[in-house]
Write an enzyme that holds these catalytic residues in place. Sequence first.
Site, PDB file in Angstrom:
ATOM      1  N   LYS A   1      -2.356  -5.463   1.009  1.00  0.00           N
ATOM      2  CA  LYS A   1      -3.482  -4.531   1.109  1.00  0.00           C
ATOM      3  C   LYS A   1      -4.299  -4.572  -0.177  1.00  0.00           C
ATOM      4  O   LYS A   1      -5.535  -4.626  -0.143  1.00  0.00           O
ATOM      5  CB  LYS A   1      -2.975  -3.094   1.341  1.00  0.00           C
ATOM      6  CG  LYS A   1      -2.473  -2.852   2.741  1.00  0.00           C
ATOM      7  CD  LYS A   1      -1.736  -1.523   2.853  1.00  0.00           C
ATOM      8  CE  LYS A   1      -1.116  -1.379   4.230  1.00  0.00           C
ATOM      9  NZ  LYS A   1      -0.227  -0.222   4.375  1.00  0.00           N
TER      10      LYS A   1
ATOM     11  N   GLN B   1       2.078   5.102   1.907  1.00  0.00           N
ATOM     12  CA  GLN B   1       2.829   4.043   2.588  1.00  0.00           C
ATOM     13  C   GLN B   1       4.121   4.602   3.183  1.00  0.00           C
ATOM     14  O   GLN B   1       4.912   5.237   2.484  1.00  0.00           O
ATOM     15  CB  GLN B   1       3.144   2.915   1.584  1.00  0.00           C
ATOM     16  CG  GLN B   1       3.887   1.731   2.182  1.00  0.00           C
ATOM     17  CD  GLN B   1       3.060   0.989   3.240  1.00  0.00           C
ATOM     18  OE1 GLN B   1       1.885   0.698   3.033  1.00  0.00           O
ATOM     19  NE2 GLN B   1       3.681   0.685   4.360  1.00  0.00           N
TER      20      GLN B   1
ATOM     21  N   ASP C   1      -5.709   6.055   6.998  1.00  0.00           N
ATOM     22  CA  ASP C   1      -4.708   5.688   8.009  1.00  0.00           C
ATOM     23  C   ASP C   1      -5.016   6.354   9.352  1.00  0.00           C
ATOM     24  O   ASP C   1      -4.494   5.939  10.384  1.00  0.00           O
ATOM     25  CB  ASP C   1      -3.312   6.151   7.552  1.00  0.00           C
ATOM     26  CG  ASP C   1      -2.399   4.991   7.199  1.00  0.00           C
ATOM     27  OD1 ASP C   1      -2.697   3.852   7.607  1.00  0.00           O
ATOM     28  OD2 ASP C   1      -1.380   5.235   6.530  1.00  0.00           O
TER      29      ASP C   1
END
Length: 281
Positions: free
Chosen positions: A50, A94, A117
Amino acid sequence: MAATILDGKVLAARLRATLATRVAALHFRPGLTVVRVGDDPASGVYVRNKDRAAQEAGFIARTIHLPAATTQAELLGQIAVLNADPAVDGILVQLPLPPQIDAQAAINAVDPAKDVDGFHPINAGRLASGQPGMVPCTPRGVMHLLAESGAPTRGARAVVLGRSQIVGRPMAQLLLTADCTVTIAHSRTADLPAECARADILVAAVGRPELVRADWIKPGAVVLDVGINRLLDGRLAGDVAYAEAAERAGFITPVPGGVGPMTIACLLENTLDAALARRAA
Ligand code: NAD
């Protein structure tokens, strides 16, 4: 006839290049901060990927790596700092998180405007009620792949296998918004093969290697395989028995190289959207 392969690597590279061009034309650089807690090895790979993709596209990418013993209060405190930081456009916590931390509490703590997200209940609610908001990256990537197939969505029968908050449910909402007639099938569905066989568009997001066999697939269907499963011999497999399914489907995504690369590209797309929306507000 063999299916046309929907190549996620190529499509993701194209999307990242488009985003890089758009970012280069801005008078600021959008900021993405990933918060990682502990040392889950798979998370380490994802976070590095990422970070690299974000830097390459001109974003300011930062990873905050907290120790495995971080308390929930400490993590929520860190998220509050990022919520208040004007240079941070997107925050990604995460997953998985260590057991002492309630993942939902961490998700709920992220400012919905920075929730790249798309997991915050406010964004899930916006999606479910047809309002604009942050859309989870993987389903967003699947919609790009579906668009690439050129297959019509209006009135098409779509079947989503899996009902998770991260993939299955938001996926079904996006297909509904695209005017599909949507069925969500899951581990308690009575006759999975029969449900799948009706699908013009089949999305598999189950986490069971090669569960979907060729004879579950309607000839010519678009088959989008979200599953990533590590086999005993170390190979990766999707939720679809790829070789036989490719003989029957009209379009199919491979694993690896299908949905996976689109997820990161869509994370960047979400971050740019968040950056522009915050500055327009
Ligand atoms: P999850 O475990 O949260 O949900 C799985 C869903 O599948 C559940 O709703 C369950 O009801 C259903 N299910 C389980 N067994 C079933 C069966 N035998 N028949 C029918 N339905 C069944 O998983 P998730 O987070 O939604 O992820 C699903 C898969 O997608 C996993 O393989 C995961 O690794 C992968 N994934 C890939 C990406 C990507 O970027 N490509 C992103 C997220 C998840």
